[in-house]
Design an enzyme around this catalytic site. Structure first.
Site, PDB file in Angstrom:
ATOM      1  N   ASP A  33       0.820  -1.209   0.000  1.00  0.00           N
ATOM      2  CA  ASP A  33       0.000   0.000   0.000  1.00  0.00           C
ATOM      3  C   ASP A  33       0.857   1.263   0.000  1.00  0.00           C
ATOM      4  O   ASP A  33       2.026   1.240   0.403  1.00  0.00           O
ATOM      5  CB  ASP A  33      -0.891   0.025   1.248  1.00  0.00           C
ATOM      6  CG  ASP A  33      -1.934  -1.075   1.241  1.00  0.00           C
ATOM      7  OD1 ASP A  33      -1.951  -1.874   0.276  1.00  0.00           O
ATOM      8  OD2 ASP A  33      -2.723  -1.147   2.209  1.00  0.00           O
ATOM      9  N   HIS A  38       3.737  -2.365   3.075  1.00  0.00           N
ATOM     10  CA  HIS A  38       3.753  -0.995   2.558  1.00  0.00           C
ATOM     11  C   HIS A  38       5.064  -0.722   1.834  1.00  0.00           C
ATOM     12  O   HIS A  38       6.132  -1.161   2.282  1.00  0.00           O
ATOM     13  CB  HIS A  38       3.573   0.029   3.685  1.00  0.00           C
ATOM     14  CG  HIS A  38       2.248  -0.071   4.380  1.00  0.00           C
ATOM     15  ND1 HIS A  38       2.018  -1.000   5.366  1.00  0.00           N
ATOM     16  CD2 HIS A  38       1.090   0.624   4.226  1.00  0.00           C
ATOM     17  CE1 HIS A  38       0.756  -0.873   5.808  1.00  0.00           C
ATOM     18  NE2 HIS A  38       0.175   0.110   5.127  1.00  0.00           N
TER      19      HIS A  38
END
Length: 716
Positions: free
Chosen positions: A83, A235
């Protein structure tokens, strides 16, 4: 009837258009990056839980129907998801690890970041990875209205189309995590996304890698139990992701050896490919968005640098003005006071003086000007020559009456030819070698001529600038100009005096040696700033030009914004003409070269370049208040205002003025300063377009029409 040429207007449209584009670009940049990045997860548990049909299923949700449907990962199948990217530092490293292990992943990208780094998006797709949406600015969808959700998702699709030519069917909502923890507000937001055609993806294994808990904990959190499949959340942006990169390498190495496969969400769940080719229209609009945002980012960076440079240069200028003013006070003024009236020394005879007063439609103030000249206490003979330049009012009649009243006043009439021609006519008519040039709206104090001429006792001095003060300073516009004259003009003249590079002896008050005027070729009609042109020519001819702050002249300044605009427009345009005309002094030797290399760069920076970019800096400051650190940006304004106030107090004290005038300074910075910036822009546009600006006549209001020609300030 002759056609009157209008001032150029078209560039104002271009200026407004440019300002609109600039503001739109900064708004796009601010919107795109004002909320991007990992933040603490928002708590929406107070809104209740999502339906059990959604929270009890798999991490890939289809909410387009009446009943939620979900999909889980097959055994020993891991869908790695990343992400918040792409990030120019960490995304390439993660892609390198994936490629080295021949693994694939799904990247849920923030649309604004995708627009900033389209090359990373294309690389991810080229290497077999998959793209999903993570909104455009990483908003909390559960706390956002439906229109904001639609805007964010639509912008992200355009960014993907512009950056990589694709659209996506996958969405991960920012701040979401495990499917079982979905709240009712998150469910409503997911339903809104489903109506737009998205599959909503949560996770089975949230590594919390953004907290940087350590490589071992990230690997442990990402590892499924008992050979199960999983969607793993990691991430690739939003901070230091070094632990994520190392953990990914460890995870791929360890689980691949146990028979796990790492693939995209679509491949793992055997769903149709999430990335589909965008239409031509979508690619065109997306490219415009990507290019516009990247250009806005570049502009924001450039303007941040410009803001800092402007602040530094402005601070250095204020400091330099005060330092040189102090040098002027301590060293030069002391010397000048000793010789202010050299004719008082035994055996010294003061030189006779010719005073030239050019007058065009000066009926309001001409009588006061001449009376102040003839009431001088200068002990040597003077003559006052009034040159009527074809006036259409009663100027000539008033001049004739003054010539009859005073034996040493003479009226010369000539057809209208402009101020330089009128001055040249008066100079040719003058009998003496010391000439004082005075505007027809200016009043001298009794000692002004003597203080001016006293500086010409030095044979190297060819011209002397006096100290012009605003007489009609009661109104707001008058007070603004009063501050400008005292702070800007006179502080600069003190500095130019010390550096021996005076650019302007003002037309309102100046004394000249005839030989210096002859060396400069007299007054020229080449520019609309004949006083600046003449002064620069005298400096280039090898003469010193000095400033005598005690030689005071009171002048009537424009009393309306329109009149002020017209005057400053002519001044600025004429100064630009003069700077261009005398540009060769930059490469010449001797006094001319010293003048050019000291004066012209200063004028270029502080009277052209900085005013030209000042509106941009102000727009960026407003942008910074909203999208950057507002405290830092807001602090720059009072810091600048404080520095200005300190310089202003010092300048007012040097000139013997009252400090109470400073109450108008803050408003001057907001209104008057912007007006002067627009004057510079208008002047530059006129020069670049090749238009010839005509002379603007300032209407006089009769400030000196009373019995006593001196204003109240002079008598105080």
């Amino acid at each position: 009837m002759a056609n009157r040429r209008r001032d150029p207007r078209g560039h104002w449209i271009l200026l407004l258009l440019g300002g609109f584009i600039l503001a739109a670009g900064l708004l796009l940049q601010g919107y795109a990056h004002g909320a991007v990045g990992e933040s603490p997860q928002h708590d929406h548990t107070g809104g209740g839980a999502a339906p059990a049909a959604a929270t009890g299923g798999g991490p890939v949700l289809n909410l387009s129907g009446e009943r939620p449907q979900s999909v889980r990962m097959p055994p020993r199948t891991i869908a790695l998801t990343f992400d918040d990217g792409p990030d120019p530092r960490w995304t390439p490293r993660i892609l390198d690890v994936l490629r080295r292990h021949r693994a694939h992943a799904t990247f849920f990208v923030v649309g604004a970041r995708a627009a900033d780094h389209p090359g990373l998006l294309r690389r991810a797709l080229r290497e077999g990875n998959e793209i999903g949406s993570h909104t455009y600015t990483h908003i909390d969808m559960a706390g956002s209205p439906a229109w904001r959700i639609r805007l964010e998702l639509g912008l992200t699709q355009r960014a993907l189309a512009g950056a990589a030519g694709v659209h996506t069917r996958l969405l991960r909502m920012p701040y979401s995590s495990l499917t079982a923890e979905m709240s009712a507000p998150e469910y409503r937001a997911a339903r809104e996304a489903a109506r737009l055609g998205y599959l909503v993806v949560s996770t089975d294994r949230d590594t919390d890698d953004w907290r940087r808990p350590g490589v071992a904990r990230i690997v442990q959190a990402a590892t499924p139990a008992n050979g199960a499949g999983a969607v793993v959340m990691m991430h690739d942006a939003g901070g230091d992701r070094a632990q994520t990169v190392r953990a990914l390498d460890t995870l791929l190495t360890g689980l691949s050896a146990k028979g796990y496969r790492f693939t995209t969400l679509s491949a793992a769940t055997r769903l149709p490919a999430a990335d589909v080719s965008a239409s031509t229209t979508a690619k065109v609009t997306g490219t415009a968005l990507v290019d516009g945002q990247r250009a806005a980012g570049w502009l924001a960076g450039a303007f941040a640098t410009l803001f800092a440079v402007t602040a530094v240069l402005t601070g250095l200028r204020l400091l330099a003005q005060q330092i040189f003013a102090r040098v002027h006070v301590r060293r030069i003024r002391r010397e000048r006071r000793r010789r202010a009236r050299p004719w008082l020394a035994a055996g010294t005879t003061p030189p006779p003086v010719s005073v030239i007063v050019p007058a065009y439609n000066e009926q309001a103030g001409l009588a006061a000007t001449v009376r102040s000249l003839v009431r001088t206490d200068y002990p040597a003979p003077i003559e006052v020559i009034v040159v009527d330049d074809g006036s259409t009012d009663d100027t000539a009649l008033i001049g004739h009456r003054l010539a009859q009243e005073f034996a040493h006043v003479e009226l010369v009439r000539r057809p209208n030819g402009g101020k330089p021609a009128a001055l040249n006519t008066g100079i040719a008519r003058a009998r003496y070698d010391i000439l004082v040039l005075v505007d027809g709206d200016t009043v001298f104090q009794p000692d002004t001529i003597g203080r001016l001429v006293g500086q010409l006792a030095d044979p190297a001095v060819g011209a002397v600038s006096g100290n012009t003060k605003v007489a009609n300073r009661k109104g707001l516009i008058g007070r603004w100009q009063h501050i400008e004259y005292v702070i800007g003009f006179n502080l600069d003249r003190r500095m130019f005096d010390v550096l021996e590079c005076m650019p302007t002896v003002p037309g309102a008050i100046g004394a000249f040696r005839r030989r210096a005027l002859a060396a400069a070729g007299g007054l020229s009609t080449d520019t609309l700033a004949e006083d600046t042109d003449l002064t620069m020519a005298i400096c280039r001819a090898g003469w010193r030009v000095v400033y005598e702050e005690t030689a005071i002249a009171w002048t009537e300044a424009p009393s309306s914004l329109r009149q002020l605009w017209r005057q400053r427009y002519r001044w600025c345009y004429g100064t630009l003409q003069s700077m261009w005309k005398h540009k060769r002094s930059l490469v010449e030797g001797g006094r001319s070269g010293r003048f050019g290399r000291r004066c012209l760069p200063y004028l270029t920076i502080f009277q052209v370049v900085l005013p030209l970019f000042a509106p941009v800096v102000d727009i960026f400051a407003c942008y910074g208040l909203i999208f950057l650190d507002p405290l830092t940006v807001a602090a720059s304004w009072p810091a600048f205002a404080g520095a200005q106030a300190v310089a202003s107090m010092y300048a007012l004290r040097l000139d013997g003025e009252r400090l109470r005038t400073l109450w108008v300074l803050p408003l001057q910075q907001v209104v008057y300063r912007q007006l002067m910036y627009l004057v510079v822009i208008q002047s530059l546009a006129t020069a670049i377009l090749g238009d010839r600006l005509r002379w603007h006549v300032i209407r006089r209001t009769g400030t000196f029409s009373g019995e006593d020609p001196l204003p109240a300030q002079a008598n105080a």
